[in-house]
Design a protein around this motif. Sequence first.
Motif, PDB file in Angstrom:
ATOM      1  N   SER A   1      -5.039   9.362   2.917  1.00  0.00           N
ATOM      2  CA  SER A   1      -5.300   8.246   2.006  1.00  0.00           C
ATOM      3  C   SER A   1      -5.300   6.929   2.757  1.00  0.00           C
ATOM      4  O   SER A   1      -6.143   6.067   2.540  1.00  0.00           O
ATOM      5  N   LEU A   2      -4.335   6.789   3.634  1.00  0.00           N
ATOM      6  CA  LEU A   2      -4.216   5.530   4.379  1.00  0.00           C
ATOM      7  C   LEU A   2      -5.479   5.271   5.194  1.00  0.00           C
ATOM      8  O   LEU A   2      -6.052   4.197   5.146  1.00  0.00           O
ATOM      9  N   ARG A   3      -5.909   6.289   5.887  1.00  0.00           N
ATOM     10  CA  ARG A   3      -7.076   6.102   6.736  1.00  0.00           C
ATOM     11  C   ARG A   3      -8.352   5.932   5.919  1.00  0.00           C
ATOM     12  O   ARG A   3      -9.165   5.050   6.182  1.00  0.00           O
ATOM     13  N   GLN A   4      -8.510   6.772   4.917  1.00  0.00           N
ATOM     14  CA  GLN A   4      -9.778   6.768   4.175  1.00  0.00           C
ATOM     15  C   GLN A   4      -9.802   5.799   3.005  1.00  0.00           C
ATOM     16  O   GLN A   4     -10.825   5.656   2.347  1.00  0.00           O
ATOM     17  N   ARG A   5      -8.666   5.215   2.688  1.00  0.00           N
ATOM     18  CA  ARG A   5      -8.564   4.313   1.549  1.00  0.00           C
ATOM     19  C   ARG A   5      -8.997   4.986   0.251  1.00  0.00           C
ATOM     20  O   ARG A   5      -9.713   4.391  -0.552  1.00  0.00           O
ATOM     21  N   THR A   6      -8.629   6.224   0.095  1.00  0.00           N
ATOM     22  CA  THR A   6      -8.862   6.909  -1.183  1.00  0.00           C
ATOM     23  C   THR A   6      -7.622   7.735  -1.474  1.00  0.00           C
ATOM     24  O   THR A   6      -6.935   8.170  -0.555  1.00  0.00           O
ATOM     25  N   ALA A   7      -7.360   7.964  -2.734  1.00  0.00           N
ATOM     26  CA  ALA A   7      -6.135   8.678  -3.093  1.00  0.00           C
ATOM     27  C   ALA A   7      -6.404  10.072  -3.658  1.00  0.00           C
ATOM     28  O   ALA A   7      -5.500  10.870  -3.795  1.00  0.00           O
ATOM     29  N   ARG A   8      -7.672  10.327  -3.956  1.00  0.00           N
ATOM     30  CA  ARG A   8      -8.025  11.567  -4.640  1.00  0.00           C
ATOM     31  C   ARG A   8      -7.142  11.793  -5.853  1.00  0.00           C
ATOM     32  O   ARG A   8      -6.632  12.895  -6.091  1.00  0.00           O
ATOM     33  N   THR A   9      -6.959  10.737  -6.584  1.00  0.00           N
ATOM     34  CA  THR A   9      -6.128  10.790  -7.786  1.00  0.00           C
ATOM     35  C   THR A   9      -6.718   9.816  -8.801  1.00  0.00           C
ATOM     36  O   THR A   9      -7.174   8.739  -8.429  1.00  0.00           O
ATOM     37  N   ILE A  10      -6.722  10.209 -10.064  1.00  0.00           N
ATOM     38  CA  ILE A  10      -7.144   9.271 -11.102  1.00  0.00           C
ATOM     39  C   ILE A  10      -5.975   8.993 -12.029  1.00  0.00           C
ATOM     40  O   ILE A  10      -5.063   9.812 -12.159  1.00  0.00           O
ATOM     41  N   LEU A  11      -6.014   7.840 -12.630  1.00  0.00           N
ATOM     42  CA  LEU A  11      -4.958   7.450 -13.554  1.00  0.00           C
ATOM     43  C   LEU A  11      -5.494   7.547 -14.973  1.00  0.00           C
ATOM     44  O   LEU A  11      -6.562   7.029 -15.278  1.00  0.00           O
ATOM     45  N   VAL A  12      -4.752   8.209 -15.825  1.00  0.00           N
ATOM     46  CA  VAL A  12      -5.144   8.290 -17.231  1.00  0.00           C
ATOM     47  C   VAL A  12      -4.152   7.470 -18.045  1.00  0.00           C
ATOM     48  O   VAL A  12      -2.956   7.773 -18.052  1.00  0.00           O
TER      49      VAL A  12
ATOM     50  N   ASN B   1       0.846  -1.187   0.000  1.00  0.00           N
ATOM     51  CA  ASN B   1       0.000   0.000   0.000  1.00  0.00           C
ATOM     52  C   ASN B   1       0.884   1.241   0.000  1.00  0.00           C
ATOM     53  O   ASN B   1       1.626   1.513   0.933  1.00  0.00           O
ATOM     54  N   GLN B   2       0.764   1.981  -1.092  1.00  0.00           N
ATOM     55  CA  GLN B   2       1.654   3.119  -1.289  1.00  0.00           C
ATOM     56  C   GLN B   2       1.407   4.230  -0.266  1.00  0.00           C
ATOM     57  O   GLN B   2       2.329   4.935   0.123  1.00  0.00           O
ATOM     58  N   SER B   3       0.161   4.373   0.158  1.00  0.00           N
ATOM     59  CA  SER B   3      -0.134   5.438   1.129  1.00  0.00           C
ATOM     60  C   SER B   3       0.574   5.164   2.442  1.00  0.00           C
ATOM     61  O   SER B   3       1.148   6.062   3.048  1.00  0.00           O
ATOM     62  N   ALA B   4       0.517   3.927   2.883  1.00  0.00           N
ATOM     63  CA  ALA B   4       1.147   3.569   4.148  1.00  0.00           C
ATOM     64  C   ALA B   4       2.654   3.774   4.056  1.00  0.00           C
ATOM     65  O   ALA B   4       3.289   4.338   4.947  1.00  0.00           O
ATOM     66  N   ARG B   5       3.202   3.349   2.938  1.00  0.00           N
ATOM     67  CA  ARG B   5       4.628   3.515   2.740  1.00  0.00           C
ATOM     68  C   ARG B   5       5.015   4.991   2.716  1.00  0.00           C
ATOM     69  O   ARG B   5       5.987   5.410   3.349  1.00  0.00           O
ATOM     70  N   SER B   6       4.220   5.767   1.993  1.00  0.00           N
ATOM     71  CA  SER B   6       4.505   7.197   1.907  1.00  0.00           C
ATOM     72  C   SER B   6       4.463   7.849   3.279  1.00  0.00           C
ATOM     73  O   SER B   6       5.303   8.676   3.616  1.00  0.00           O
ATOM     74  N   LEU B   7       3.461   7.462   4.038  1.00  0.00           N
ATOM     75  CA  LEU B   7       3.295   8.072   5.348  1.00  0.00           C
ATOM     76  C   LEU B   7       4.519   7.800   6.219  1.00  0.00           C
ATOM     77  O   LEU B   7       5.075   8.703   6.836  1.00  0.00           O
ATOM     78  N   ARG B   8       4.933   6.569   6.217  1.00  0.00           N
ATOM     79  CA  ARG B   8       6.057   6.206   7.073  1.00  0.00           C
ATOM     80  C   ARG B   8       7.369   6.809   6.553  1.00  0.00           C
ATOM     81  O   ARG B   8       8.155   7.351   7.303  1.00  0.00           O
TER      82      ARG B   8
END
Lengths: 354, 354
Positions: free
Chosen positions: B56-67, A51-58
């Motif tokens: 993102s980690l907590r909410q499980r969302t990234a507020r990012t889309i991939l094109v 999970n990239q978010s977790a990694r980023s956070l740490r």
Amino acid sequence: MKKTPTIQDVARFAHVSTATVSRALSSPERVSESTRARVSEAVRVTGYTPNQSARSLRQRTARTILVALPDIGNPFFSTILDSIEREATMRGYGVLVANRFSGADSGRRMRDYFMSNRVDGLLLFDGSLDLSQLMMLTGEPAPLPLIVACEEIPTAPFHTVKTDNSYAAERATRHLIDLGHRRIGHIRGPAGNVLTLEREAGFAKAMAAAGLEIRADWMFAGGFDMDSGHAAGQNFMRLTDRPTAVFAANDEGAIGFLSAVRQQGLDCPRDVSIVGFDDLAISSHVWPPLTTMRQPREALGRIAAGALIDVIEGQRRSRVPMHMVLSSELIIRGSTACPPALGRSASSPVVAAE
Amino acid sequence: MKKTPTIQDVARFAHVSTATVSRALSSPERVSESTRARVSEAVRVTGYTPNQSARSLRQRTARTILVALPDIGNPFFSTILDSIEREATMRGYGVLVANRFSGADSGRRMRDYFMSNRVDGLLLFDGSLDLSQLMMLTGEPAPLPLIVACEEIPTAPFHTVKTDNSYAAERATRHLIDLGHRRIGHIRGPAGNVLTLEREAGFAKAMAAAGLEIRADWMFAGGFDMDSGHAAGQNFMRLTDRPTAVFAANDEGAIGFLSAVRQQGLDCPRDVSIVGFDDLAISSHVWPPLTTMRQPREALGRIAAGALIDVIEGQRRSRVPMHMVLSSELIIRGSTACPPALGRSASSPVVAAE
DNA sequence: GAAATCTCTGCAATCGATTGCATTAGTTTC
DNA sequence: GAAACTAATGCAATCGATTGCAGAGATTTC
């Protein structure tokens, strides 16, 4: 619905701790061969992706760079973006794009991107950005990973990558002078843009060196797009006393200019020569094929992205900013010839369309 | 060097808990007026920006889309990317780009982007992607937020946004037939691409409706780029028995074709008519200005991005996939005229170049 | 054979925000 | 005036990975 597997699931499956899984993945040499094998197997079976978010956070890194552009729609930038994306992907970074970046709140936007830990570095391709906005960023904490491209600020504390705009513009203008032109005009870039100034300076320098006059009514407004080039062409046609050649600050402007003067019945290069700047893919396919200064776009993007990632990863820790300057190349095609007064024929292409 | 401020710093400054700060920022109505004011002040003073990774980690969302695009360098896609970026930014989403997306590992790449929690949704603009790769993704957990653009898979469980390729190709071909052409060729798109097939089908349909023959030696290979269009033009010139008109699967192909046949001394539209597809910015500025089917690129990007974000945010929870079809428009310019045999003059532009 | 060193692994804290639940104080209802 | 409600806030668990520290064995050194 199964949840997406976490490092816990892998650890459980491999009968090790999460710490070991983490190490097996990021520094395999610290883990015994047999454990490593069990972990890889567990990763395979569970279908685990970190999970990239977790990694980023740490780790306080996002493995993402931000590319700020004035206009993605412009083929000049989109080709650069292409090579940036390739380089970044190769080195494991994602590319976030921000279009139409300049503007009043651009400084705040940059700051937000950095401080929100969304990106690790910024590649700035906007020649119209306010210098003070940048200073604000680099001042406060550690100097932020930032590479300014298409911009020249020798005294400022950023790394820069750029092409030799002024010299290239001088070279392009000299090509027209060498062909025998004495009456030469210029289509400017957008006002307030560094590139506009540099290219105009190069033009002026070549003119001065040849003892030629720069006439205010032969300096056309432009905006680096085809429509403004077209408008410049219409203004050109309205003149009673016209130059025999024009240096356009970019290819789009040159192409728009071409289409306008041709619409009015003028022939290029018989009646007017034009040289552009950039060498877009289209430029060899228009009629006549455009003589232009080729910018090494692919290299520009690759080098800029590479340097930025070096800075991010601390491989480049020099306190003094680097200034990388790439050189442009004159590509002679069909849009330039001797001036009508001299009555000679069109210059033959020296470098063929690729 | 100060560290970047966290929500803890704000809480301390405002003499409240972090929970209250969080609520003051994301659901202000749940916090008393006076507290809200103290928090805003604290945010201002500390210069706080929420850490996106933590959120993102907590909410499980990234507020990012991939094109995912086949080729950013292509102006067709870069204009679409422009409108996507605008829409996404407006709705608070970042845009991550992945170029040259198709390929063997594209399915894995998509899966990784999703599972690593880097992106919340995917906008797929690649007509050459393998369908089964996609199914793999949508199957497992909940159906992933995914919009397929430029693709037609009516039975598959994805939302799609596209232009009416087949009908538009038919319309373009009929334009040539209406002008009196009976001998008509086609420059194909890249092999294995859905768009290639659809446009060819439209071409074939119009030809059949008019009782005209489709000749294998008048079907030229192409790749949606200028160079392959140029090659098609060279192949065209080698024919002893040539068509009087050509429908190109896109504008770049048409422009490349034009430059090749002109190089060999042919005049368009006198000797050969050509109609393109897309209406790129450049198409009205080449010579002759290109007759083409205009795709609503700006709308395509905007609608696709908007729909994707709707899906992500659960505002569109219909189980049945949507299929949005945008219509194209025939723009008649100078590259099409009556066939030489009939000896009539060029068709005058009906829709002026913008 | 004791001490020192090295290799491998696990424990538990940590990153920074969000949120379910509990608590307090204030207000309304009957 | 007690019960029932509401509004505002805090406590503490949680998201999923990384990493400093320590411990258990195994191996080397003198």
